[in-house]
Design an enzyme around this catalytic site. Structure first.
Site, PDB file in Angstrom:
ATOM      1  N   LYS A 191       0.844  -1.202   0.000  1.00  0.00           N
ATOM      2  CA  LYS A 191       0.000   0.000   0.000  1.00  0.00           C
ATOM      3  C   LYS A 191       0.882   1.256   0.000  1.00  0.00           C
ATOM      4  O   LYS A 191       2.092   1.164  -0.116  1.00  0.00           O
ATOM      5  CB  LYS A 191      -0.961  -0.037   1.197  1.00  0.00           C
TER       6      LYS A 191
HETATM    7  C1  PLP Z   1      -5.219  -4.520   1.410  1.00  0.00           C
HETATM    8  C2  PLP Z   1      -6.681  -4.365   1.466  1.00  0.00           C
HETATM    9  C3  PLP Z   1      -7.439  -4.761   2.571  1.00  0.00           C
HETATM   10  C4  PLP Z   1      -6.866  -5.529   3.725  1.00  0.00           C
HETATM   11  O1  PLP Z   1      -5.784  -4.905   4.276  1.00  0.00           O
HETATM   12  P1  PLP Z   1      -4.883  -5.658   5.365  1.00  0.00           P
HETATM   13  O2  PLP Z   1      -4.162  -4.530   6.031  1.00  0.00           O
HETATM   14  O3  PLP Z   1      -3.965  -6.552   4.575  1.00  0.00           O
HETATM   15  O4  PLP Z   1      -5.765  -6.419   6.265  1.00  0.00           O
HETATM   16  C5  PLP Z   1      -8.800  -4.474   2.570  1.00  0.00           C
HETATM   17  N1  PLP Z   1      -9.380  -3.865   1.538  1.00  0.00           N
HETATM   18  C6  PLP Z   1      -8.695  -3.504   0.446  1.00  0.00           C
HETATM   19  C7  PLP Z   1      -9.385  -2.801  -0.670  1.00  0.00           C
HETATM   20  C8  PLP Z   1      -7.326  -3.754   0.357  1.00  0.00           C
HETATM   21  O5  PLP Z   1      -6.646  -3.422  -0.736  1.00  0.00           O
END
Ligand code: PLP
Length: 390
Positions: A191
């Site tokens: 991210k």
């Molecule tokens: C990455 C992601 C999640 C989950 O995030 P984590 O921190 O890995 O639990 C949820 N929703 C979306 C759209 C994502 O891209």
């Protein structure tokens, strides 16, 4: 040909490393002061009152749904074009989940489809308790319209902003909760910024904040004002509801606080690379990312769609040949309702045709802070060769 180019990757510099080391040498590895410092940094950046740091965005979505009062007999609606966690959080609470098909231009939940579905749901007495718009790739959904539907139909708006820290909507930061009750960010390493694993819920509502804080730590409070009856003494705490251990460590928060200082730099590099892709790819038979004028994306992803009627290969062939050329392409997302688990809940192929059509054509190409212009050109050259060769 040298080196595999991933689709996304973190950037950790010496400042980040020093920040983590300082916590490792301190008295607090968890439940210490760095968590609050990180929460304050996120809240101030977003222009929102409260931020609650947790162990992942998945945990954040779970406690946000619980704080919204979601439970058995309730309904959560989200986009089918998302990671499974955006829908699973509703199921964790014992609620039912349904989807709203996507807009063919932004690939986000379509506000027109949402309004239509609400009209039908009201007629059948099955309105959702929570609507969870997902800001795909870092482009905000059309939140003012979703907020006005929430006032009309009385649902809670929970933004899945996992892709969108650093993005803007109508000139203001995503996560200011001007048009929602809560928003969630993810700090997984692919991210925009990272804490290794981690997430945050932001909100302007104090009662939601109090509830989120409790749910993060077993449903326990140490605040005598919130207790039933008298406190037994300084050691005393009460469990008021069923919560979890969803805490983030101070080690992670130190990395997060340091990364927050670099957020604008990360996003501006991504924006520049995205604009460069726009230029370099414009003559190919591709649909490039369209941006609604109210939005400024954080560019978590750069998604191209193949114009398959103008390409002599299948989507799968193009994807596989890119991987063979050392380009770490990916696909965001397999429509959630087509997952075997969701099929056992009654969903089937054909339920959300726009999301399914998108899935037949979409490819996420590499985009991250450290992507060099040279490697970006390698991606473009590989795409050009693969698409144009018969
Ligand atoms: C990455 C992601 C999640 C989950 O995030 P984590 O921190 O890995 O639990 C949820 N929703 C979306 C759209 C994502 O891209």
């Amino acid at each position: 040909m040298n080196g595999f180019i991933p689709y996304g990757r973190q950037n950790i510099n010496q400042q980040d490393i020093d920040a983590v080391l300082a916590v490792l040498r301190s008295d607090w590895l968890t439940q210490g002061p760095t968590i609050e410092r990180f929460e304050r940094a996120v809240a101030e950046y977003c222009g929102v009152k409260y931020a609650v740091a947790v162990s992942s965005a998945t945990a954040a979505l779970h406690i946000a749904c619980l704080a919204a009062g979601l439970g058995a007999g309730d309904m959560l609606w989200t986009s089918p074009n998302t990671f499974v966690a955006s829908a699973n959080c509703g199921l964790y609470c014992g609620a039912d989940v349904d989807f709203v098909d996507i807009d063919p231009h932004t690939y986000n939940l379509s506000v027109e489809a949402l309004e239509q579905k609400l009209i039908e749901a009201e007629r059948e007495g099955k309105l959702p308790k929570v609507v969870l718009p997902v800001h795909l790739a870092g482009q905000s959904c059309l939140m003012d319209r979703i907020a006005s539907l929430s006032r009309k139909y009385g649902f809670t708006v929970l933004e899945d902003a996992s892709h969108a820290i650093g993005a803007k909507y109508q000139g203001s930061p995503v996560g200011n909760c001007q048009f929602s009750d809560m928003a969630v960010f993810s700090f997984h390493p692919v991210k925009i910024i990272t804490t290794g694993e981690g997430g945050v819920v932001v909100t302007n509502r104090e009662y939601l904040y109090e509830k989120l804080i409790r749910l993060r730590t077993h449903g326990i409070t140490r605040n005598p004002k919130l207790m039933q009856g008298e406190s037994h003494g300084l050691w005393y705490y009460q469990q008021l509801e069923l919560g979890f251990n969803y805490r983030m460590t101070d080690i992670q928060a130190a990395l997060g606080a340091s990364q927050m200082q670099r957020l604008d730099e990360f996003v501006s590099r991504r924006r520049l690379l995205a604009a460069r892709y726009d230029r370099l790819l414009q003559d190919l038979p591709l649909t490039l990312p369209w941006q609604h004028p109210d939005t400024e994306s954080s560019w978590h992803l750069y998604v191209i769609r193949l114009k398959l009627d103008k390409i002599a290969k299948t989507h799968r062939q193009v994807f596989e040949e890119l991987r063979q050329a050392g380009i770490g392409v990916n696909l965001h997302y397999i429509p959630v309702h087509t997952q075997p688990y969701y099929q056992t809940l009654g969903f089937k192929w054909g339920d959300f045709p726009e999301a399914e059509q998108y899935y037949q054509e979409a490819i996420s190409i590499p985009l991250y802070y450290d992507l060099t212009e040279e490697n970006q050109e390698r991606v473009v050259a590989a795409l050009r060769d693969i698409i144009q060769a018969i």
